[in-house]
Design an enzyme around this catalytic site. Sequence first.
Site, PDB file in Angstrom:
ATOM      1  N   HIS A  25     -30.094 -30.693 -72.140  1.00 42.28           N
ATOM      2  CA  HIS A  25     -29.807 -31.839 -72.882  1.00 42.28           C
ATOM      3  C   HIS A  25     -28.203 -32.176 -72.589  1.00 42.28           C
ATOM      4  CE1 HIS A  25     -33.194 -31.495 -75.306  1.00 42.28           C
ATOM      5  NE2 HIS A  25     -32.923 -30.112 -75.586  1.00 42.28           N
ATOM      6  N   ALA A  33     -28.688  -5.716 -71.760  1.00 45.04           N
ATOM      7  CA  ALA A  33     -29.389  -6.525 -72.848  1.00 45.04           C
ATOM      8  C   ALA A  33     -28.460  -7.561 -73.568  1.00 45.04           C
ATOM      9  CB  ALA A  33     -30.181  -5.649 -73.818  1.00 45.04           C
TER      10      ALA A  33
END
Length: 237
Positions: free
Chosen positions: A156, A205
């Site tokens: 966006h 992670a």
Amino acid sequence: MLKNIILKIKRRENSFYASLYKIANFLLNFNIPSISLVHLPLYYLDSFTKSTIRWFINVFWSVPLFRARCETVGRDLRLLNGIPYVIGNHLKIYIGDNVRIGRTTFGASKVFDSPVLKVGNNTYIGYGVTISVAKEVIIGDNCMIASCIIMDSDDHPISPEKRLLGMPVDKVDVKPVRIGNNVWIGNGSMVLKGVTIGDNSIIAAHSVVTKDVMENCVYAGNPAVLKKKDINKEEQI
């Protein structure tokens, strides 16, 4: 009327409603005893039946349909959880040999006419991966991609006015992502626009990768930073 009765049972207002509560609680928590000689074969039968159905759907439905959607697909494609969700008919997808894809989302923005997603040979894209492509995302061979987000744009525009109008990001703000060979990206990570990840490197992670990653290294954190170098040499010792 019924709602009032249910409330009285839950509150156990008197001995009658308390008895109904005990009966309802017993029924809700009732379990049939397990008899190994009976239920263990049924367990394996259930597992075999479900596996067979999944194999049939994968071979005769999911893979042929997804192949038709892609530009090229190599040998031995396996879709582990059905057809990936593809957003944008103009996204061009190229898949190598022996690729495994879980339940994923491949999305294309409307910035460029022909955004490209390439996945190399022997690569695994796990359950829950989202890849957003405005121009180009390239994933190399022998990669392991756990549930993460990979995107070559911000999706966006920064301007609130442009967002309200539903406008795409500017072309100059789109920067392709390139992931090398033998890369392992951990669960919950994000690989953002303009990033190149070198061969054999590991993204721990829940890391957020905003800058290039060197080869044979471990990166972790938000933003991801170098944690360990020359991991390939250490393994060879």
